[in-house]
Scaffold this motif. Sequence first.
Motif, mmCIF file in Angstrom:
data_model
loop_
_atom_site.group_PDB
_atom_site.id
_atom_site.type_symbol
_atom_site.label_atom_id
_atom_site.label_comp_id
_atom_site.label_asym_id
_atom_site.label_seq_id
_atom_site.Cartn_x
_atom_site.Cartn_y
_atom_site.Cartn_z
ATOM 1 N N LEU A 1 0.836 -1.206 0.000
ATOM 2 C CA LEU A 1 0.000 0.000 0.000
ATOM 3 C C LEU A 1 0.872 1.258 0.000
ATOM 4 C CD1 LEU A 1 -2.703 -1.121 2.618
ATOM 5 C CD2 LEU A 1 -2.822 -1.288 0.128
ATOM 6 N N SER A 2 2.095 1.112 -0.469
ATOM 7 C CA SER A 2 2.988 2.276 -0.424
ATOM 8 C C SER A 2 2.436 3.416 -1.272
ATOM 9 C CB SER A 2 4.408 1.903 -0.866
ATOM 10 O OG SER A 2 4.359 0.994 -1.912
ATOM 11 N N GLY A 3 2.546 4.626 -0.711
ATOM 12 C CA GLY A 3 2.048 5.820 -1.397
ATOM 13 C C GLY A 3 0.572 6.076 -1.163
ATOM 14 N N GLN A 4 -0.106 5.176 -0.467
ATOM 15 C CA GLN A 4 -1.548 5.358 -0.255
ATOM 16 C C GLN A 4 -1.832 6.071 1.073
ATOM 17 O OE1 GLN A 4 -4.314 2.617 -1.450
ATOM 18 N NE2 GLN A 4 -3.033 1.617 -2.967
ATOM 19 N N VAL A 5 -2.959 6.768 1.093
ATOM 20 C CA VAL A 5 -3.396 7.488 2.293
ATOM 21 C C VAL A 5 -4.612 6.766 2.887
ATOM 22 C CG1 VAL A 5 -4.452 9.633 3.130
ATOM 23 C CG2 VAL A 5 -2.533 9.726 1.514
ATOM 24 N N ALA A 6 -4.493 6.422 4.166
ATOM 25 C CA ALA A 6 -5.585 5.695 4.836
ATOM 26 C C ALA A 6 -6.068 6.462 6.057
ATOM 27 C CB ALA A 6 -5.102 4.308 5.252
ATOM 28 N N ILE A 7 -7.376 6.424 6.284
ATOM 29 C CA ILE A 7 -7.961 6.974 7.512
ATOM 30 C C ILE A 7 -8.590 5.802 8.268
ATOM 31 C CG2 ILE A 7 -9.708 8.511 8.502
ATOM 32 C CD1 ILE A 7 -9.556 10.219 5.953
ATOM 33 N N GLY B 1 -9.206 -1.258 15.931
ATOM 34 C CA GLY B 1 -8.797 -0.133 15.091
ATOM 35 C C GLY B 1 -7.304 0.115 15.175
ATOM 36 N N LYS B 2 -6.732 -0.080 16.362
ATOM 37 C CA LYS B 2 -5.281 0.098 16.526
ATOM 38 C C LYS B 2 -4.550 -0.946 15.675
ATOM 39 C CE LYS B 2 -1.826 0.759 20.159
ATOM 40 N NZ LYS B 2 -0.825 -0.288 20.253
ATOM 41 N N ALA B 3 -5.014 -2.180 15.741
ATOM 42 C CA ALA B 3 -4.382 -3.249 14.938
ATOM 43 C C ALA B 3 -4.523 -2.963 13.442
ATOM 44 C CB ALA B 3 -5.009 -4.602 15.281
ATOM 45 N N MET B 4 -5.683 -2.442 13.036
ATOM 46 C CA MET B 4 -5.888 -2.111 11.612
ATOM 47 C C MET B 4 -4.939 -0.998 11.174
ATOM 48 S SD MET B 4 -10.007 -1.965 11.658
ATOM 49 C CE MET B 4 -10.940 -3.319 12.367
ATOM 50 N N ALA B 5 -4.849 0.053 12.000
ATOM 51 C CA ALA B 5 -3.962 1.177 11.663
ATOM 52 C C ALA B 5 -2.519 0.693 11.564
ATOM 53 C CB ALA B 5 -4.097 2.278 12.720
ATOM 54 N N LEU C 1 -10.582 4.358 3.567
ATOM 55 C CA LEU C 1 -11.287 4.782 4.792
ATOM 56 C C LEU C 1 -11.778 3.528 5.512
ATOM 57 C CD1 LEU C 1 -12.851 6.742 6.710
ATOM 58 C CD2 LEU C 1 -14.758 6.593 5.089
ATOM 59 N N VAL C 2 -11.410 3.407 6.782
ATOM 60 C CA VAL C 2 -11.938 2.305 7.591
ATOM 61 C C VAL C 2 -12.817 2.898 8.686
ATOM 62 C CG1 VAL C 2 -11.403 0.252 8.949
ATOM 63 C CG2 VAL C 2 -9.795 1.010 7.179
ATOM 64 N N ASN C 3 -14.114 2.660 8.592
ATOM 65 C CA ASN C 3 -15.057 3.112 9.623
ATOM 66 C C ASN C 3 -15.145 2.033 10.693
ATOM 67 O OD1 ASN C 3 -16.121 5.692 8.760
ATOM 68 N ND2 ASN C 3 -16.966 4.585 7.009
ATOM 69 N N ASN C 4 -14.329 2.217 11.732
ATOM 70 C CA ASN C 4 -14.221 1.197 12.772
ATOM 71 C C ASN C 4 -14.751 1.658 14.126
ATOM 72 O OD1 ASN C 4 -12.773 -1.134 14.325
ATOM 73 N ND2 ASN C 4 -11.921 0.740 15.185
ATOM 74 N N ALA C 5 -14.793 2.977 14.374
ATOM 75 C CA ALA C 5 -15.222 3.464 15.697
ATOM 76 C C ALA C 5 -16.595 2.905 16.026
ATOM 77 C CB ALA C 5 -15.266 4.992 15.699
ATOM 78 N N GLY C 6 -16.736 2.411 17.234
ATOM 79 C CA GLY C 6 -18.029 1.837 17.613
ATOM 80 C C GLY C 6 -18.155 1.689 19.114
ATOM 81 N N ILE D 1 -13.990 0.483 4.006
ATOM 82 C CA ILE D 1 -14.269 -0.750 4.744
ATOM 83 C C ILE D 1 -15.016 -0.384 6.022
ATOM 84 C CG2 ILE D 1 -13.253 -2.756 5.899
ATOM 85 C CD1 ILE D 1 -10.883 -1.517 3.619
ATOM 86 N N ASN D 2 -16.233 -0.867 6.147
ATOM 87 C CA ASN D 2 -17.063 -0.596 7.318
ATOM 88 C C ASN D 2 -17.027 -1.802 8.260
ATOM 89 O OD1 ASN D 2 -17.927 1.950 6.394
ATOM 90 N ND2 ASN D 2 -19.481 1.003 5.079
ATOM 91 N N ILE D 3 -16.718 -1.525 9.533
ATOM 92 C CA ILE D 3 -16.630 -2.637 10.484
ATOM 93 C C ILE D 3 -18.002 -2.853 11.118
ATOM 94 C CG2 ILE D 3 -15.404 -3.622 12.451
ATOM 95 C CD1 ILE D 3 -13.658 -3.032 9.894
#
Length: 256
Positions: A13-19, A28-32, A96-101, A147-149
């Motif tokens: 995923l080099s060069g990519q921007v992730a939120i 979420g910490k493990a995903m980041a 974008l990973v929507n993980n907060a829950g 990706i929605n968790i």
Amino acid sequence: MSDSFLPGLVADLSGQVAIVTGASRGLGKAMAEALGASGARVACVARNADKLSETVEAIRARGGQAEAFSCDVTDRVKTDELVDRIADEWGKVDILVNNAGITRDTLLPRMSDDEWDDVLNTNLRSAFLWCRAAARHMMRARYGRIINITSVSGLMGNPGQTNYSASKAGLIGLTRSLSRELAGRKVTINAVAPGFIESDMTATLGPAIVDEAKKRIPAKRLGSPVEVAAAVVFLASPAAAYITGHVLTVDGGMTG
Ligand code: NAP
């Protein structure tokens, strides 16, 4: 995150921007960390600034790039500002990973309006806000991975979790509809549905409920946050370009 698991976990995923929202602890910490180890520059979002900086430090310790952004994901104005700022300063938003829950478990007859509203706002409405903010940039770039968790509770239901299950089932509907809207723009939207995973959220359940749950899991154990992160990295990767509107369960066979 266990280093021994990393070789099979990373994609390029080099060069990519992730939120990643909810990146201050748990899944979420493990995903980041996994996205950072894969080369993505990671915007780590949650409310607790101290915990967020631990995630950022863990990513940087492996040579990755990350920054902490303290933000309540239910705040529409801050969400729009933050996504626009990241796109502006970092050039784009690829992932974008929507993980907060959150959970506010109780049986429905005792459930307060606030317990319903808080869970729906944090788990479902926030995903709408973050998808909308990020999709604008992804559509223009004709590339994106959302990706929605969700949760197996959104697929099977769970007593004491009518609010949580409704939010997570709603997230699946959002994922499937948005995937149809954006597929032509090369933006994929998928959901990951974890079962019982070792985290603060499951630690609050107590040992009796966890032991009972293990009996119902064909794998006879709880999953680990890295096992969920592995699914997220795959769906975020170029290899998953033709997968959209899918719900990937990571549940040791619970829903199989
Ligand atoms: P957790 O340990 O309780 O962490 C939740 C994360 O969400 C934290 O980083 C928290 O950060 C963030 N968060 C909550 N409300 C927020 C808000 N209003 N604004 C910004 N950030 C917020 O939970 P987890 O177990 O890692 O779960 C992560 C996701 O996986 C959740 O969506 C959960 O429903 C889902 N899931 C978990 C399991 C499981 O077994 N653990 C199973 C199925 C699905 P701050 O408190 O710092 O804001």
